[in-house]
Design an enzyme around this catalytic site. Structure first.
Site, PDB file in Angstrom:
ATOM      1  CG  HIS A  20       5.194  22.704  14.939  1.00  0.00           C
ATOM      2  ND1 HIS A  20       4.450  22.459  13.823  1.00  0.00           N
ATOM      3  CD2 HIS A  20       4.731  21.858  15.885  1.00  0.00           C
ATOM      4  CE1 HIS A  20       3.561  21.512  14.069  1.00  0.00           C
ATOM      5  NE2 HIS A  20       3.711  21.139  15.330  1.00  0.00           N
ATOM      6  CG  ASP A 119       4.312  24.253  10.776  1.00  0.00           C
ATOM      7  OD1 ASP A 119       3.310  23.562  10.509  1.00  0.00           O
ATOM      8  OD2 ASP A 119       5.087  23.997  11.698  1.00  0.00           O
ATOM      9  CB  THR A 141       6.544  19.155  11.649  1.00  0.00           C
ATOM     10  OG1 THR A 141       5.333  19.432  12.354  1.00  0.00           O
ATOM     11  CG2 THR A 141       7.067  20.417  11.011  1.00  0.00           C
ATOM     12  CD  GLN A 334      13.987  12.903  22.611  1.00  0.00           C
ATOM     13  OE1 GLN A 334      13.511  13.384  23.636  1.00  0.00           O
ATOM     14  NE2 GLN A 334      13.260  12.688  21.546  1.00  0.00           N
ATOM     15  CB  SER A 354       9.905  11.598  20.302  1.00  0.00           C
ATOM     16  OG  SER A 354      10.152  12.757  21.059  1.00  0.00           O
ATOM     17  CD  GLN A 374       1.019  13.655  21.508  1.00  0.00           C
ATOM     18  OE1 GLN A 374       0.497  13.283  22.548  1.00  0.00           O
ATOM     19  NE2 GLN A 374       1.487  14.889  21.358  1.00  0.00           N
TER      20      GLN A 374
HETATM   21  C1  U2F Z   1       4.532  18.298  18.978  1.00  0.00           C
HETATM   22  O1  U2F Z   1       5.427  17.441  19.650  1.00  0.00           O
HETATM   23  P1  U2F Z   1       6.486  17.750  20.783  1.00  0.00           P
HETATM   24  O2  U2F Z   1       7.213  18.973  20.476  1.00  0.00           O
HETATM   25  O3  U2F Z   1       5.887  17.686  22.122  1.00  0.00           O
HETATM   26  O4  U2F Z   1       7.400  16.410  20.678  1.00  0.00           O
HETATM   27  P2  U2F Z   1       8.346  15.845  19.547  1.00  0.00           P
HETATM   28  O5  U2F Z   1       7.791  15.964  18.184  1.00  0.00           O
HETATM   29  O6  U2F Z   1       8.665  14.484  19.978  1.00  0.00           O
HETATM   30  O7  U2F Z   1       9.630  16.774  19.613  1.00  0.00           O
HETATM   31  C2  U2F Z   1      10.328  16.965  20.793  1.00  0.00           C
HETATM   32  C3  U2F Z   1      11.724  17.419  20.391  1.00  0.00           C
HETATM   33  O8  U2F Z   1      12.367  17.942  21.545  1.00  0.00           O
HETATM   34  C4  U2F Z   1      13.645  17.322  21.697  1.00  0.00           C
HETATM   35  C5  U2F Z   1      13.519  15.984  21.000  1.00  0.00           C
HETATM   36  C6  U2F Z   1      12.577  16.288  19.848  1.00  0.00           C
HETATM   37  O9  U2F Z   1      13.316  16.722  18.724  1.00  0.00           O
HETATM   38  O10 U2F Z   1      14.808  15.531  20.608  1.00  0.00           O
HETATM   39  N1  U2F Z   1      13.951  17.126  23.133  1.00  0.00           N
HETATM   40  C7  U2F Z   1      15.247  17.227  23.519  1.00  0.00           C
HETATM   41  O11 U2F Z   1      16.165  17.467  22.715  1.00  0.00           O
HETATM   42  N2  U2F Z   1      15.546  17.059  24.854  1.00  0.00           N
HETATM   43  C8  U2F Z   1      14.592  16.787  25.767  1.00  0.00           C
HETATM   44  O12 U2F Z   1      14.958  16.648  26.949  1.00  0.00           O
HETATM   45  C9  U2F Z   1      13.249  16.662  25.366  1.00  0.00           C
HETATM   46  C10 U2F Z   1      12.958  16.835  24.022  1.00  0.00           C
HETATM   47  C11 U2F Z   1       3.172  17.624  19.086  1.00  0.00           C
HETATM   48  F1  U2F Z   1       2.792  17.585  20.410  1.00  0.00           F
HETATM   49  C12 U2F Z   1       3.238  16.233  18.476  1.00  0.00           C
HETATM   50  O13 U2F Z   1       1.977  15.623  18.579  1.00  0.00           O
HETATM   51  C13 U2F Z   1       3.711  16.303  17.023  1.00  0.00           C
HETATM   52  O14 U2F Z   1       3.883  15.011  16.504  1.00  0.00           O
HETATM   53  C14 U2F Z   1       5.032  17.093  16.945  1.00  0.00           C
HETATM   54  C15 U2F Z   1       5.526  17.290  15.520  1.00  0.00           C
HETATM   55  O15 U2F Z   1       4.604  18.016  14.772  1.00  0.00           O
HETATM   56  O16 U2F Z   1       4.912  18.372  17.587  1.00  0.00           O
END
Ligand code: U2F
Length: 459
Positions: A20, A119, A141, A334, A354, A374
């Site tokens: 976040h 947020d 977000t 990524q 992602s 998700q």
């Molecule tokens: C929560 O999601 P997450 O933080 O688990 O996952 P993402 O929204 O996909 O964000 C992961 C970020 O971490 C980065 C990647 C993303 O910007 O580029 N990253 C990286 O740079 N290198 C790596 O090896 C692994 C990841 C939540 F769980 C979700 O359900 C929500 O949709 C999200 C947004 O609110 O937040």
């Protein structure tokens, strides 16, 4: 892009968990580039601030200052392994922790806070802004669809009834005929508001319509029908994404565990990139199944992995190193990987960042969602945009993973998915151009709210 001189002090309240904080900082950088005289006080936890403000280069952004707020943890606290616990303590300490921080920042800067950005999860920022008689701009977000679900919460509960039949469709919502009750986040699909997250989301759904403007890390053309519905729910609804594409862009990371060099030796659209975000992890039997599918199918891969290496099949890591068919790294750059033409598919948990990064990289997705937004995101990718496929039965098996990898990397359907995603990629790139909708919405935010000439009528 229009510029304006405006000496405003903006407080930014962060939800300092998972990914976040990053989009919120990108959002603030973007505003700061258009309104360089504005001072931003960025309130988050010490741990999050220290990793964010060194990882993200904020050179040239002297007007963004991090402030650490209290995490709410008792002195004797020992982490139990339950990730919800620190969130619960943090939320209990708020909004007092943030109010204390704001008072300190105001004294230091010598300017009262004139606008609150937060947020969207931090629903109490609505009451804070109303007490302070200043605008509140929450940033959501995730995507348009989960946001719509949260503001239509009461209608959904009424229609689904107390039983919450998982197989019931959501056709009573505009644009949701392909969705099922089982796609909804907990707390909406069930009456169980027990978890602090579910309570927070429920309160958020009630408060967001009172915001001066709701901003979203997305672009309008990605989901026009739902964007149109959301515009009816809020005073102003502003698309400000994809934030990874909006200027000023972050500098490229040079340290990438050798992934980009390794990718360079592969055919276009032939490599699978695997990551389940910052929180989710595959259970051991699914992890083993995915590894076996990659090995048996000979699919080249990069795997961003932070779990227990013992869960991989015996000898998997050693064989991978020896034959050079894949790379397992603790952290990957990524966005750079997904922008490399050799990457042909992203195996993802369907976190919103992602998804956006995959779209802007032009890469179709294999979806293994876990919770929150998700499952809904997966259904959107699969049934609405048709740029992703779910794993068979919702869990990774060796045969299911092989089928999905083959489909994305070497079938006509995979090619068609890539073609569809390239159209969204173009929309995203258009949105952030000087005449694009994201830029237009940013200008509205800066000129009408942050540097507003007089109080907007809805305050
Ligand atoms: C929560 O999601 P997450 O933080 O688990 O996952 P993402 O929204 O996909 O964000 C992961 C970020 O971490 C980065 C990647 C993303 O910007 O580029 N990253 C990286 O740079 N290198 C790596 O090896 C692994 C990841 C939540 F769980 C979700 O359900 C929500 O949709 C999200 C947004 O609110 O937040």
């Amino acid at each position: 892009m229009s510029h304006k001189s405006c000496s405003q002090h903006v407080a930014v309240l962060v939800f300092p968990f998972a990914s976040h904080p990053s989009p919120l900082l990108l959002f603030v950088r973007m505003i700061s580039a258009v309104a360089p005289d504005v001072k931003f006080s960025f309130f988050s936890l010490a741990k999050s601030n220290s990793s964010l403000f060194t990882k993200c280069n904020i050179k040239g952004f002297d007007n963004i200052k991090p402030y650490d707020v209290w995490d709410g943890l008792p002195e004797s606290y020992v982490f139990s392994g339950n990730p919800l616990e620190p969130i619960d303590f943090f939320l209990k300490a708020a909004p007092g922790s943030f109010k204390k921080g704001i008072a300190e920042a105001e004294a230091e800067i010598g300017h009262k806070v004139g606008c609150l950005i937060s947020d969207a999860f931090l629903w109490f920022a609505c009451d804070m802004a109303e007490e302070m008689q200043i605008p509140w701009v929450p940033l959501w977000t995730s995507g348009q669809r989960p946001l719509f679900i949260h503001v239509a919460n009461d209608v959904i509960k009424e229609k689904l009834g107390a039983s919450g039949d998982k197989d019931q469709t959501l056709e009573f919502l505009p644009g949701f005929s392909a969705f099922l009750a089982s796609d909804l986040p907990g707390g909406i699909s069930t009456e169980n508001l027990g978890s602090p997250i579910a309570v927070m989301m429920h309160k958020m759904g009630l408060k967001l319509p009172r915001a001066t403007a709701v901003a979203i890390n997305s672009f309008q053309d990605l989901d026009l029908e739902v964007a149109f519905e959301l515009k009816k729910k809020f005073h102003k609804f502003l698309h400000v994404g994809p934030l990874t594409l909006t200027p000023p862009l972050l500098p490229k990371i040079s340290e990438d565990n050798g992934c980009l060099e390794w990718l360079g030796n592969h055919k276009p659209a032939s490599v699978a990139y695997i990551s389940f975000g910052t929180v989710a992890a595959l259970p051991p039997h699914e992890l083993a199944a995915l590894a076996e599918a990659l090995e048996e199918g000979g699919f080249p891969f990069i795997w961003s992995f932070r779990g227990n290496e013992k869960d991989f099949p015996e000898g998997f890591l050693e064989r991978t190193k020896q034959n050079g068919n894949g790379k397992v790294v603790p952290w990957a750059s990524q966005t750079q990987i997904l922008n490399n033409a050799c990457v042909g598919v992203f195996v993802t948990h369907c976190g919103w960042n992602s998804i956006l990064e995959s779209i802007t990289g032009g890469v179709p997705m294999i979806c293994r969602p876990f919770k929150a937004d998700q499952p809904l995101n997966m259904r959107t990718l699969e049934a609405v945009w048709k740029i992703g496929v779910g794993v068979e039965g919702g869990v990774v098996t060796k045969s299911g993973a092989m089928k999905a990898l083959q489909l994305c990397l070497s079938s006509k359907e995979g090619k068609e998915m890539r073609e569809r995603i390239s159209v969204f990629k173009e929309f995203a790139e258009e949105a952030v151009k000087s005449y694009g909708r994201t830029t237009e919405d940013l200008n509205t935010l800066v000129n009408e709210i942050i540097c507003r000439p007089s109080k907007p009528k809805w305050l």
